[in-house]
Scaffold this motif. Structure first.
Motif, PDB file in Angstrom:
ATOM      1  N   LEU A  42       0.796  -1.224   0.000  1.00  0.00           N
ATOM      2  CA  LEU A  42       0.000   0.000   0.000  1.00  0.00           C
ATOM      3  C   LEU A  42       0.829   1.275   0.000  1.00  0.00           C
ATOM      4  O   LEU A  42       0.268   2.363  -0.152  1.00  0.00           O
ATOM      5  N   PRO A  44       2.280   4.426  -0.962  1.00  0.00           N
ATOM      6  CA  PRO A  44       1.936   5.188  -2.169  1.00  0.00           C
ATOM      7  C   PRO A  44       3.137   5.575  -3.029  1.00  0.00           C
ATOM      8  O   PRO A  44       2.986   5.820  -4.217  1.00  0.00           O
ATOM      9  N   LEU A  49       0.509  -0.721  -5.113  1.00  0.00           N
ATOM     10  CA  LEU A  49      -0.680   0.067  -5.436  1.00  0.00           C
ATOM     11  C   LEU A  49      -0.302   1.412  -6.047  1.00  0.00           C
ATOM     12  O   LEU A  49      -0.900   1.842  -7.036  1.00  0.00           O
ATOM     13  N   GLY A  50       0.719   2.068  -5.484  1.00  0.00           N
ATOM     14  CA  GLY A  50       1.179   3.333  -6.056  1.00  0.00           C
ATOM     15  C   GLY A  50       1.721   3.143  -7.463  1.00  0.00           C
ATOM     16  O   GLY A  50       1.483   3.966  -8.347  1.00  0.00           O
ATOM     17  N   THR A  53      -1.172   2.579  -9.822  1.00  0.00           N
ATOM     18  CA  THR A  53      -1.852   3.862 -10.028  1.00  0.00           C
ATOM     19  C   THR A  53      -1.088   4.710 -11.035  1.00  0.00           C
ATOM     20  O   THR A  53      -1.681   5.284 -11.961  1.00  0.00           O
ATOM     21  N   LEU A  87      -8.150   5.066  -8.405  1.00  0.00           N
ATOM     22  CA  LEU A  87      -6.999   4.432  -7.762  1.00  0.00           C
ATOM     23  C   LEU A  87      -6.230   5.441  -6.913  1.00  0.00           C
ATOM     24  O   LEU A  87      -5.753   5.114  -5.825  1.00  0.00           O
ATOM     25  N   THR A  91      -5.652   5.017  -3.009  1.00  0.00           N
ATOM     26  CA  THR A  91      -4.296   5.079  -2.457  1.00  0.00           C
ATOM     27  C   THR A  91      -4.234   6.062  -1.298  1.00  0.00           C
ATOM     28  O   THR A  91      -3.648   5.765  -0.255  1.00  0.00           O
ATOM     29  N   ASP A  95      -3.475   5.075   2.523  1.00  0.00           N
ATOM     30  CA  ASP A  95      -2.211   5.590   3.048  1.00  0.00           C
ATOM     31  C   ASP A  95      -2.328   5.977   4.524  1.00  0.00           C
ATOM     32  O   ASP A  95      -1.382   5.808   5.290  1.00  0.00           O
ATOM     33  N   LYS A  98      -1.375   3.038   6.705  1.00  0.00           N
ATOM     34  CA  LYS A  98      -0.072   2.400   6.514  1.00  0.00           C
ATOM     35  C   LYS A  98       0.704   2.300   7.828  1.00  0.00           C
ATOM     36  O   LYS A  98       1.293   1.259   8.134  1.00  0.00           O
TER      37      LYS A  98
END
Length: 127
Positions: A42, A44, A49-50, A53, A87, A91, A95, A98
Motif C-alpha cells: 500500500l 503510495p 498500489l502506487g 496507479t 486508484l 491510495t 495511506d 499504513k
C-alpha cells in the motif's frame, strides 16, 4: 530502433504472475508478517498500489493522445482517466492506515496473555 513491445508484454505477464504468487504467500503468512507485506503493497510512493496507479495514469495520457488522433475511442481515455482518479483516491484512503499496519507488523510474535478484543466493523468513509 526496434520497439521492445514483446519484452514489455512478457514483463507485464511476469508481474501478473508474481502478484499471484504474492497473493498465495500472503494468505499463508502469520498476521504480523502479513501486515508488513500489506503495508509495503500500500505504500503510495514505493508500493505496488502506487505503482499500478502511476501505470494507469500513464496509460491514460497515452490513451488521450491516441483519442485525439482518432486511433482510440474517447471512451477508452475517459475510462482510464476515471480508473486513475479512483486508484489515486483509494491510495490516499489507504495511506492513512499504513502506519497502523507497520506497527502491527513490527510487534514481536509473542502470545499475549489476553488476546486483543475484536473491534466492531463500522463502515466509515473519510474524504
Amino acid at each position: 530502433m526496434t520497439h521492445p513491445t514483446p519484452y514489455l508484454v512478457q514483463l507485464a505477464d511476469a508481474i501478473a504472475r508474481q502478484l499471484g504468487q504474492l497473493t498465495d504467500h500472503l494468505s499463508q503468512l502469520p498476521p504480523p508478517q502479513a501486515a508488513q507485506v500489506i503495508a509495503r503493497v500500500l505504500d503510495p510512493d514505493n508500493g505496488i498500489l502506487g505503482g499500478v496507479t502511476h501505470l494507469v495514469a500513464t496509460g491514460s495520457v497515452f490513451a488521450k493522445d491516441q483519442a485525439e488522433r482518432g486511433a482510440l475511442p474517447a471512451e477508452v481515455w475517459l475510462a482510464l482517466g476515471r480508473a486513475s482518479n479512483e486508484l489515486g483516491d483509494i491510495t490516499l484512503d489507504l495511506d492513512e492506515h499504513k502506519d497502523t499496519l507497520q506497527t502491527v507488523g513490527a510487534r514481536p510474535a509473542t502470545t499475549a496473555a489476553k488476546p486483543p478484543a475484536p473491534a466492531p466493523l463500522v463502515v466509515r468513509r473519510h474524504r
